[in-house]
Design a protein around this motif. Structure first.
Motif, PDB file in Angstrom:
ATOM      1  N   THR A  64      52.340   7.435  26.940  1.00  0.00           N
ATOM      2  CA  THR A  64      52.994   8.216  25.890  1.00  0.00           C
ATOM      3  C   THR A  64      53.725   9.434  26.437  1.00  0.00           C
ATOM      4  OG1 THR A  64      50.966   9.478  25.509  1.00  0.00           O
ATOM      5  CG2 THR A  64      51.310   7.510  24.139  1.00  0.00           C
ATOM      6  N   GLY A  65      53.934   9.492  27.750  1.00  0.00           N
ATOM      7  CA  GLY A  65      54.520  10.682  28.354  1.00  0.00           C
ATOM      8  C   GLY A  65      56.009  10.663  28.555  1.00  0.00           C
ATOM      9  N   ALA A  68      58.151  13.879  28.398  1.00  0.00           N
ATOM     10  CA  ALA A  68      57.279  15.055  28.295  1.00  0.00           C
ATOM     11  C   ALA A  68      57.310  15.852  29.593  1.00  0.00           C
ATOM     12  CB  ALA A  68      55.844  14.614  27.998  1.00  0.00           C
ATOM     13  N   PRO A  69      56.950  17.135  29.531  1.00  0.00           N
ATOM     14  CA  PRO A  69      56.811  17.899  30.782  1.00  0.00           C
ATOM     15  C   PRO A  69      55.806  17.195  31.696  1.00  0.00           C
ATOM     16  CG  PRO A  69      56.772  19.376  28.903  1.00  0.00           C
ATOM     17  CD  PRO A  69      56.705  17.963  28.357  1.00  0.00           C
ATOM     18  N   ALA A  70      56.170  17.005  32.948  1.00  0.00           N
ATOM     19  CA  ALA A  70      55.365  16.212  33.877  1.00  0.00           C
ATOM     20  C   ALA A  70      53.952  16.757  34.046  1.00  0.00           C
ATOM     21  CB  ALA A  70      56.061  16.127  35.232  1.00  0.00           C
ATOM     22  N   THR A  71      53.768  18.067  33.961  1.00  0.00           N
ATOM     23  CA  THR A  71      52.435  18.647  34.136  1.00  0.00           C
ATOM     24  C   THR A  71      51.559  18.512  32.893  1.00  0.00           C
ATOM     25  OG1 THR A  71      53.288  20.830  33.560  1.00  0.00           O
ATOM     26  CG2 THR A  71      53.143  20.286  35.920  1.00  0.00           C
ATOM     27  N   GLN A  72      52.110  17.983  31.814  1.00  0.00           N
ATOM     28  CA  GLN A  72      51.326  17.766  30.596  1.00  0.00           C
ATOM     29  C   GLN A  72      50.994  16.292  30.378  1.00  0.00           C
ATOM     30  OE1 GLN A  72      53.274  19.645  27.263  1.00  0.00           O
ATOM     31  NE2 GLN A  72      53.482  21.574  28.350  1.00  0.00           N
ATOM     32  N   VAL A  73      51.426  15.428  31.289  1.00  0.00           N
ATOM     33  CA  VAL A  73      51.216  13.988  31.156  1.00  0.00           C
ATOM     34  C   VAL A  73      49.907  13.593  31.832  1.00  0.00           C
ATOM     35  CG1 VAL A  73      52.132  11.734  31.841  1.00  0.00           C
ATOM     36  CG2 VAL A  73      53.670  13.506  31.009  1.00  0.00           C
ATOM     37  N   ARG A  74      49.126  12.791  31.146  1.00  0.00           N
ATOM     38  CA  ARG A  74      47.871  12.288  31.696  1.00  0.00           C
ATOM     39  C   ARG A  74      48.172  11.190  32.705  1.00  0.00           C
ATOM     40  NH1 ARG A  74      42.710  11.554  27.996  1.00  0.00           N
ATOM     41  NH2 ARG A  74      43.730  13.415  27.277  1.00  0.00           N
ATOM     42  N   LEU A  75      47.838  11.436  33.968  1.00  0.00           N
ATOM     43  CA  LEU A  75      47.960  10.444  35.031  1.00  0.00           C
ATOM     44  C   LEU A  75      46.556  10.006  35.428  1.00  0.00           C
ATOM     45  CD1 LEU A  75      50.691  12.106  37.293  1.00  0.00           C
ATOM     46  CD2 LEU A  75      51.005  10.327  35.568  1.00  0.00           C
ATOM     47  N   TYR A  96      48.216   2.691  34.805  1.00  0.00           N
ATOM     48  CA  TYR A  96      49.204   2.306  33.792  1.00  0.00           C
ATOM     49  C   TYR A  96      50.052   1.129  34.282  1.00  0.00           C
ATOM     50  CZ  TYR A  96      48.487   6.643  31.127  1.00  0.00           C
ATOM     51  OH  TYR A  96      47.956   7.657  30.374  1.00  0.00           O
ATOM     52  N   ALA A  97      50.080   0.878  35.598  1.00  0.00           N
ATOM     53  CA  ALA A  97      50.911  -0.162  36.207  1.00  0.00           C
ATOM     54  C   ALA A  97      52.387   0.131  35.948  1.00  0.00           C
ATOM     55  CB  ALA A  97      50.512  -1.557  35.730  1.00  0.00           C
ATOM     56  N   MET A  98      52.793   1.335  36.354  1.00  0.00           N
ATOM     57  CA  MET A  98      54.169   1.795  36.132  1.00  0.00           C
ATOM     58  C   MET A  98      54.683   2.555  37.345  1.00  0.00           C
ATOM     59  SD  MET A  98      53.821   3.380  32.293  1.00  0.00           S
ATOM     60  CE  MET A  98      55.591   3.523  32.006  1.00  0.00           C
ATOM     61  N   VAL A  99      56.006   2.626  37.445  1.00  0.00           N
ATOM     62  CA  VAL A  99      56.665   3.560  38.350  1.00  0.00           C
ATOM     63  C   VAL A  99      57.279   4.630  37.461  1.00  0.00           C
ATOM     64  CG1 VAL A  99      58.473   3.904  40.077  1.00  0.00           C
ATOM     65  CG2 VAL A  99      57.150   1.771  40.067  1.00  0.00           C
ATOM     66  N   LEU A 100      56.974   5.894  37.753  1.00  0.00           N
ATOM     67  CA  LEU A 100      57.445   7.034  36.965  1.00  0.00           C
ATOM     68  C   LEU A 100      58.311   7.940  37.833  1.00  0.00           C
ATOM     69  CD1 LEU A 100      54.003   7.863  35.336  1.00  0.00           C
ATOM     70  CD2 LEU A 100      55.909   6.639  34.265  1.00  0.00           C
ATOM     71  N   ARG A 101      59.286   8.582  37.214  1.00  0.00           N
ATOM     72  CA  ARG A 101      60.190   9.497  37.934  1.00  0.00           C
ATOM     73  C   ARG A 101      60.070  10.889  37.346  1.00  0.00           C
ATOM     74  NH1 ARG A 101      65.378   6.899  38.067  1.00  0.00           N
ATOM     75  NH2 ARG A 101      64.534   6.041  39.986  1.00  0.00           N
ATOM     76  N   GLN A 109      59.650  10.283  33.340  1.00  0.00           N
ATOM     77  CA  GLN A 109      60.214   9.130  32.642  1.00  0.00           C
ATOM     78  C   GLN A 109      59.842   7.845  33.354  1.00  0.00           C
ATOM     79  OE1 GLN A 109      64.251  10.547  33.050  1.00  0.00           O
ATOM     80  NE2 GLN A 109      64.711   9.029  34.591  1.00  0.00           N
ATOM     81  N   PRO A 110      59.619   6.771  32.595  1.00  0.00           N
ATOM     82  CA  PRO A 110      59.326   5.476  33.208  1.00  0.00           C
ATOM     83  C   PRO A 110      60.567   4.898  33.887  1.00  0.00           C
ATOM     84  CG  PRO A 110      58.813   5.467  30.846  1.00  0.00           C
ATOM     85  CD  PRO A 110      59.534   6.732  31.152  1.00  0.00           C
ATOM     86  N   VAL A 111      60.345   4.272  35.024  1.00  0.00           N
ATOM     87  CA  VAL A 111      61.412   3.580  35.750  1.00  0.00           C
ATOM     88  C   VAL A 111      61.160   2.078  35.702  1.00  0.00           C
ATOM     89  CG1 VAL A 111      62.467   3.269  38.024  1.00  0.00           C
ATOM     90  CG2 VAL A 111      61.795   5.550  37.279  1.00  0.00           C
ATOM     91  N   ALA A 112      59.892   1.699  35.814  1.00  0.00           N
ATOM     92  CA  ALA A 112      59.525   0.279  35.781  1.00  0.00           C
ATOM     93  C   ALA A 112      58.097   0.153  35.280  1.00  0.00           C
ATOM     94  CB  ALA A 112      59.660  -0.340  37.167  1.00  0.00           C
ATOM     95  N   GLY A 113      57.847  -0.931  34.583  1.00  0.00           N
ATOM     96  CA  GLY A 113      56.508  -1.236  34.105  1.00  0.00           C
ATOM     97  C   GLY A 113      56.267  -0.784  32.683  1.00  0.00           C
ATOM     98  N   ASN A 114      55.391  -1.522  32.016  1.00  0.00           N
ATOM     99  CA  ASN A 114      54.988  -1.209  30.655  1.00  0.00           C
ATOM    100  C   ASN A 114      53.555  -1.714  30.482  1.00  0.00           C
ATOM    101  OD1 ASN A 114      54.479  -1.337  27.853  1.00  0.00           O
ATOM    102  ND2 ASN A 114      56.659  -1.547  27.418  1.00  0.00           N
TER     103      ASN A 114
END
Length: 166
Positions: A64-65, A68-75, A96-101, A109-114
Motif C-alpha cells: 500500500t506504499g 508514499a514517503p519512503a520512510t513511512q512505508v512498511r518494508l 512482498y515479492a516486488m522491486v521498488l524504486r 513506487q513499484p517497478v515490478a511485482g504485485n
C-alpha cells in the motif's frame, strides 16, 4: 550500525554516482520481521531513506506504499539494492515479492511485482506480475544494463527475469 547477532542482517549494499553508500538491513525474529534502507554518512552514522521500521506481522498483505514517503512505508525484507542509470535507488522486497524504486522526491513506487498476482506476467506489465520464487525471498538482487533494462533472479525457479523500458 545497530544489530543483534542472529536476528539482524545487512542483506545488500549499493553505491550511487556521488559515492553515497546504502545498506539494506532486515530484522528477523520469530514474531516480527521488518527492514530499513539507510545511507551511511561520512562520519559513519546512518540516515534512514526507506522503511518505517514497523513489523510485518501476520504477513505483509497487499503493498500500500505506492507514492508514499519512503520512510513511512512498511518494508519486510530488503534483500537487494541497485542504483539505476538515472541515479535512483531500487530495492528488492523479498516478502512482498516486488522491486521498488525510491523516487527523487523521497517517495517509493513499484517497478515490478504485485503480491496479489498469480500470473508470472511474461510479456505483460511488470507491476502486474507475480515474482514469488520457488524458495526463500524473491526477487533476488537487481541489476541494470546500459539501456536501463532491469534484471533479477527468482530463487528456486532457476530463471532470470528481464523488465524492459517498453
Amino acid at each position: 550500525g545497530p544489530g543483534q547477532q542472529g536476528v539482524d542482517y545487512y542483506n545488500a549494499v549499493a553505491v550511487d554516482g556521488q559515492g553515497n553508500l546504502y545498506v539494506a538491513w532486515t530484522h528477523a525474529q520469530v514474531t516480527s520481521i521488518y527492514a530499513t534502507v539507510s545511507r551511511v554518512n561520512p562520519d559513519g552514522s546512518l540516515t534512514q531513506v526507506a522503511g518505517s521500521g514497523q513489523p510485518c506481522t501476520g504477513g505483509p498483505g497487499q503493498f500500500t506504499g505506492d507514492g508514499a514517503p519512503a520512510t513511512q512505508v512498511r518494508l519486510c525484507a530488503a534483500v537487494g539494492l541497485e542504483v539505476d542509470h538515472n541515479g535512483l535507488l531500487n530495492l528488492s522486497e523479498g516478502v512482498y515479492a516486488m522491486v521498488l524504486r525510491l523516487a527523487a522526491g523521497g517517495t517509493i513506487q513499484p517497478v515490478a511485482g504485485n503480491p496479489a498476482a498469480s500470473n508470472i506476467g511474461d510479456g505483460g506489465p511488470a507491476v502486474e506480475a507475480s515474482l514469488v520464487g520457488g524458495q526463500g525471498w524473491s526477487p533476488g538482487a537487481v541489476a541494470f544494463d546500459q539501456a536501463g533494462n532491469l534484471y533479477f533472479p527468482e530463487p528456486g525457479l532457476n530463471v532470470i527475469r528481464e523488465v524492459t523500458g517498453t
